[in-house]
Scaffold this motif. Structure first.
Motif, mmCIF file in Angstrom:
data_model
loop_
_atom_site.group_PDB
_atom_site.id
_atom_site.type_symbol
_atom_site.label_atom_id
_atom_site.label_comp_id
_atom_site.label_asym_id
_atom_site.label_seq_id
_atom_site.Cartn_x
_atom_site.Cartn_y
_atom_site.Cartn_z
ATOM 1 N N ILE A 96 0.689 -1.104 0.049
ATOM 2 C CA ILE A 96 -0.114 -0.063 0.006
ATOM 3 C C ILE A 96 1.045 1.296 0.177
ATOM 4 O O ILE A 96 0.473 2.280 -0.660
ATOM 5 C CB ILE A 96 -0.781 -0.120 1.345
ATOM 6 N N VAL A 97 2.041 1.336 0.634
ATOM 7 C CA VAL A 97 2.620 2.697 1.009
ATOM 8 C C VAL A 97 3.107 3.353 -0.085
ATOM 9 O O VAL A 97 3.084 4.664 0.144
ATOM 10 C CB VAL A 97 3.918 2.478 2.065
ATOM 11 N N ASN A 98 3.315 2.964 -1.191
ATOM 12 C CA ASN A 98 3.478 3.997 -2.256
ATOM 13 C C ASN A 98 2.529 4.134 -3.320
ATOM 14 O O ASN A 98 2.630 4.754 -4.148
ATOM 15 C CB ASN A 98 4.980 3.345 -3.092
ATOM 16 N N LEU A 99 1.349 3.412 -2.802
ATOM 17 C CA LEU A 99 0.086 3.636 -3.816
ATOM 18 C C LEU A 99 -0.829 4.732 -3.338
ATOM 19 O O LEU A 99 -1.510 5.460 -4.238
ATOM 20 C CB LEU A 99 -0.404 2.327 -4.006
ATOM 21 N N VAL A 100 -0.771 4.974 -2.292
ATOM 22 C CA VAL A 100 -1.889 5.764 -1.736
ATOM 23 C C VAL A 100 -1.873 7.219 -2.293
ATOM 24 O O VAL A 100 -2.937 7.754 -2.568
ATOM 25 C CB VAL A 100 -1.706 5.966 -0.063
ATOM 26 N N PRO A 101 -0.659 7.806 -2.136
ATOM 27 C CA PRO A 101 -0.596 9.430 -3.013
ATOM 28 C C PRO A 101 -1.478 9.097 -4.349
ATOM 29 O O PRO A 101 -2.136 9.891 -4.657
ATOM 30 C CB PRO A 101 0.886 9.646 -2.852
ATOM 31 N N GLN A 102 -1.037 7.964 -5.098
ATOM 32 C CA GLN A 102 -1.412 7.989 -6.575
ATOM 33 C C GLN A 102 -2.912 7.830 -6.687
ATOM 34 O O GLN A 102 -3.744 8.354 -7.336
ATOM 35 C CB GLN A 102 -0.607 6.769 -7.405
ATOM 36 N N ILE A 103 -3.331 6.925 -5.627
ATOM 37 C CA ILE A 103 -4.765 6.634 -5.540
ATOM 38 C C ILE A 103 -5.576 7.895 -5.371
ATOM 39 O O ILE A 103 -6.409 8.037 -5.516
ATOM 40 C CB ILE A 103 -5.176 5.223 -4.584
ATOM 41 N N GLN A 104 -5.079 8.716 -4.144
ATOM 42 C CA GLN A 104 -5.587 10.096 -3.916
ATOM 43 C C GLN A 104 -5.656 11.058 -4.913
ATOM 44 O O GLN A 104 -6.595 11.804 -5.107
ATOM 45 C CB GLN A 104 -5.002 10.493 -2.575
ATOM 46 N N ALA A 105 -4.616 11.136 -5.839
ATOM 47 C CA ALA A 105 -4.597 12.060 -6.801
ATOM 48 C C ALA A 105 -5.473 11.415 -7.843
ATOM 49 O O ALA A 105 -5.464 12.203 -9.246
ATOM 50 C CB ALA A 105 -3.168 12.135 -7.175
ATOM 51 N N GLY A 106 -5.741 10.128 -8.137
ATOM 52 C CA GLY A 106 -6.876 9.626 -9.017
ATOM 53 C C GLY A 106 -5.943 9.145 -10.377
ATOM 54 O O GLY A 106 -6.511 9.166 -11.429
ATOM 55 N N THR A 107 -4.621 8.988 -10.233
ATOM 56 C CA THR A 107 -3.822 8.593 -11.386
ATOM 57 C C THR A 107 -3.750 7.068 -11.700
ATOM 58 O O THR A 107 -3.258 6.816 -12.628
ATOM 59 C CB THR A 107 -2.099 9.248 -11.363
ATOM 60 N N ASP A 156 -0.035 7.415 7.623
ATOM 61 C CA ASP A 156 -0.675 8.102 6.327
ATOM 62 C C ASP A 156 -0.557 7.422 5.015
ATOM 63 O O ASP A 156 -1.511 7.476 3.993
ATOM 64 C CB ASP A 156 -0.199 9.618 6.346
ATOM 65 N N LEU A 157 0.445 6.455 5.081
ATOM 66 C CA LEU A 157 0.642 5.841 3.708
ATOM 67 C C LEU A 157 -0.049 4.455 3.967
ATOM 68 O O LEU A 157 0.273 3.700 2.928
ATOM 69 C CB LEU A 157 2.268 5.937 3.289
ATOM 70 N N GLY A 158 -0.670 4.331 4.936
ATOM 71 C CA GLY A 158 -1.278 2.791 5.126
ATOM 72 C C GLY A 158 -0.526 1.822 5.955
ATOM 73 O O GLY A 158 -0.757 0.750 5.930
ATOM 74 N N GLY A 159 0.720 2.197 6.287
ATOM 75 C CA GLY A 159 1.682 1.358 7.149
ATOM 76 C C GLY A 159 0.836 0.932 8.395
ATOM 77 O O GLY A 159 -0.046 1.648 8.796
ATOM 78 N N VAL A 160 1.124 -0.377 8.607
ATOM 79 C CA VAL A 160 0.679 -0.850 9.967
ATOM 80 C C VAL A 160 2.021 -1.062 10.938
ATOM 81 O O VAL A 160 3.091 -1.492 10.806
ATOM 82 C CB VAL A 160 0.038 -2.252 9.920
ATOM 83 N N ILE A 161 1.779 -0.366 12.070
ATOM 84 C CA ILE A 161 3.112 -0.194 13.164
ATOM 85 C C ILE A 161 2.718 -1.521 14.312
ATOM 86 O O ILE A 161 1.498 -1.240 14.822
ATOM 87 C CB ILE A 161 2.988 1.150 13.474
ATOM 88 N N ALA A 162 3.791 -2.187 14.253
ATOM 89 C CA ALA A 162 3.359 -3.339 15.215
ATOM 90 C C ALA A 162 3.674 -2.849 16.692
ATOM 91 O O ALA A 162 4.121 -1.744 16.914
ATOM 92 C CB ALA A 162 4.804 -4.374 15.096
ATOM 93 N N ASP A 163 2.811 -3.562 17.532
ATOM 94 C CA ASP A 163 2.914 -3.553 18.995
ATOM 95 C C ASP A 163 4.607 -3.754 19.608
ATOM 96 O O ASP A 163 5.313 -4.155 18.795
ATOM 97 C CB ASP A 163 2.041 -4.105 19.840
ATOM 98 N N LYS A 164 4.671 -3.021 20.908
ATOM 99 C CA LYS A 164 5.959 -3.437 21.201
ATOM 100 C C LYS A 164 6.760 -4.773 21.193
ATOM 101 O O LYS A 164 7.749 -4.673 20.353
ATOM 102 C CB LYS A 164 6.011 -2.752 22.701
ATOM 103 N N PRO A 165 5.925 -5.724 21.548
ATOM 104 C CA PRO A 165 6.279 -7.041 21.597
ATOM 105 C C PRO A 165 6.816 -7.694 20.177
ATOM 106 O O PRO A 165 7.746 -8.331 19.714
ATOM 107 C CB PRO A 165 5.269 -7.966 22.163
ATOM 108 N N GLY A 166 6.065 -6.962 19.024
ATOM 109 C CA GLY A 166 5.975 -7.499 17.701
ATOM 110 C C GLY A 166 7.246 -6.716 17.136
ATOM 111 O O GLY A 166 7.613 -7.019 15.950
ATOM 112 N N LEU A 209 -7.195 4.867 3.285
ATOM 113 C CA LEU A 209 -8.043 4.694 2.057
ATOM 114 C C LEU A 209 -9.207 4.302 2.474
ATOM 115 O O LEU A 209 -9.830 3.216 2.045
ATOM 116 C CB LEU A 209 -7.193 3.682 1.088
ATOM 117 N N PRO A 210 -10.108 4.918 3.100
ATOM 118 C CA PRO A 210 -11.412 4.642 3.716
ATOM 119 C C PRO A 210 -12.579 4.055 2.552
ATOM 120 O O PRO A 210 -13.587 3.307 2.788
ATOM 121 C CB PRO A 210 -12.062 5.733 4.557
#
Ligand code: MLT
Length: 328
Positions: free
Chosen positions: A210-221, A291-301, A236-237
């Motif tokens: 997802i992370v390099n696609l979000v700006p292009q999807i938002q821009a409609g390209t 903002d780029l759709g990345g998912v951040i792991a909790d501390k143990p992860g 990307l709701p």
């Protein structure tokens, strides 16, 4: 024992002790010069984007710059091999991912590294859900129409990916296998350049992180048809999940993580991991990833141990999928 022999033993012990002390001092003083982080794909793709975001923050904590070096080729295995064979002194790292450290062993019988044995895991940088995307004038308004169209026209369609063994290649292979289609698969050195060709319409579709696609999807390209995780991505709701959109079995999420060559001292791995954990708690760095759709792991992860377990389970997960789907 003669006095000469006793003298030699004492001298040898002194050399061993001073070498150990010197090594200990080197580890305590680490890092004393810039660190290289290999990105095994071209600039502008998800691996590069995530590496640059976390490296910027980690550099501040470590007091030395982490320099990104893009070493692309062979689905990320060229750069990963270089990292596996580098000096294990903490000055060479690699931003690996689900492809280089999960899928590649199934696809490269002569792979020169074992993802679980030839690296010291540092920690998980981000989870990256997979999106199904197409060029902006692709003739389908939703995923159902998209699936019908690619099934009917597969032989005329070009599907971009970042080389055999990459995330986009594995996720394309899984997609094609589930739909029973054989489009032309077009390899690139990374999905940065692949995305440029998707935007200009030279290729038709791809499945990627997802992370390099979000700006292009938002821009409609480009058009996004679905995200392959159980819940919609907050970044990307409006994009439905594959389950909502009628392809419930296509569930796949990838990840990016930092690795050091095997034998890198544990004190150095601990410093790198602490800098990574701190980066992932920093509000600005978190926001950039989220903002780029990345998912951040909790501390143990985020621990090296959790990453080791992830690598072992990913190799086990992808090997039968890719061999069964004839991923080459
Ligand atoms: C992949 O498909 O493995 C990645 O998107 C490659 C990249 O980061 O460019």
């Amino acid at each position: 024992m003669g006095s000469t022999r006793r003298g030699l033993i004492a001298a040898a012990a002194a050399i061993t002790l001073s070498a150990a002390l010197a090594a200990g001092t080197a580890e305590a003083a680490y890092p004393e010069r810039p660190i290289t982080m290999i990105v095994p794909f071209a600039a502008g793709g998800p691996t590069d984007v995530i590496a640059r975001i976390v490296a910027e923050d980690m550099s501040k904590t470590l007091g030395q710059q982490i320099i990104i070096e893009n070493v692309a080729g062979a689905g990320g295995t060229t750069g990963s091999t270089r990292a596996a064979q580098a000096a294990h002194d903490g000055y060479t790292l690699v931003m690996g991912h689900m492809g280089t450290h999960g899928a590649a062993p199934a696809l490269y019988p002569n792979l020169k590294y074992d993802p679980a044995k030839d690296f010291e895991p540092v920690g998980l940088a981000a989870g990256t859900p997979i999106l199904i995307v197409a060029k902006k004038d692709f003739p389908a308004k939703d995923l159902k129409e998209f699936v019908a169209y690619v099934k009917a026209n597969a032989s005329k369609l070009n599907e971009a990916h970042a080389g055999v063994g990459s995330v986009s290649h594995s996720t394309c292979t899984l997609f094609n296998s589930q739909l029973g289609i054989k489009p032309t698969m077009v390899p690139y050195n990374g999905t940065g350049p692949a995305l440029n060709d998707l935007v200009s319409g030279q290729v038709d579709f791809m499945c990627d992180q997802i992370v390099n696609l979000v700006p292009q999807i938002q821009a409609g390209t480009i058009k996004a048809y679905a995200v392959a995780i159980p819940e919609r991505s907050p970044s990307l709701p409006d994009v439905p999940t594959t389950k909502e959109a009628g392809l419930p079995d296509y569930q796949v999420s990838a990840w990016n993580a930092i690795f050091a060559p095997k034998g890198t001292p544990p004190e150095i791995i601990a410093k790198l991991n602490a800098a990574l954990v701190k980066a992932l708690d920093d509000p600005n760095t978190r926001k950039r990833l989220l903002d780029l759709g990345g998912v951040i792991a909790d501390k143990p992860g985020r621990s090296p141990e959790a990453l080791h377990e992830l690598v072992v389970s990913e190799v086990a997960r992808w090997t039968p999928v890719l061999k069964g789907a004839n991923g080459k």
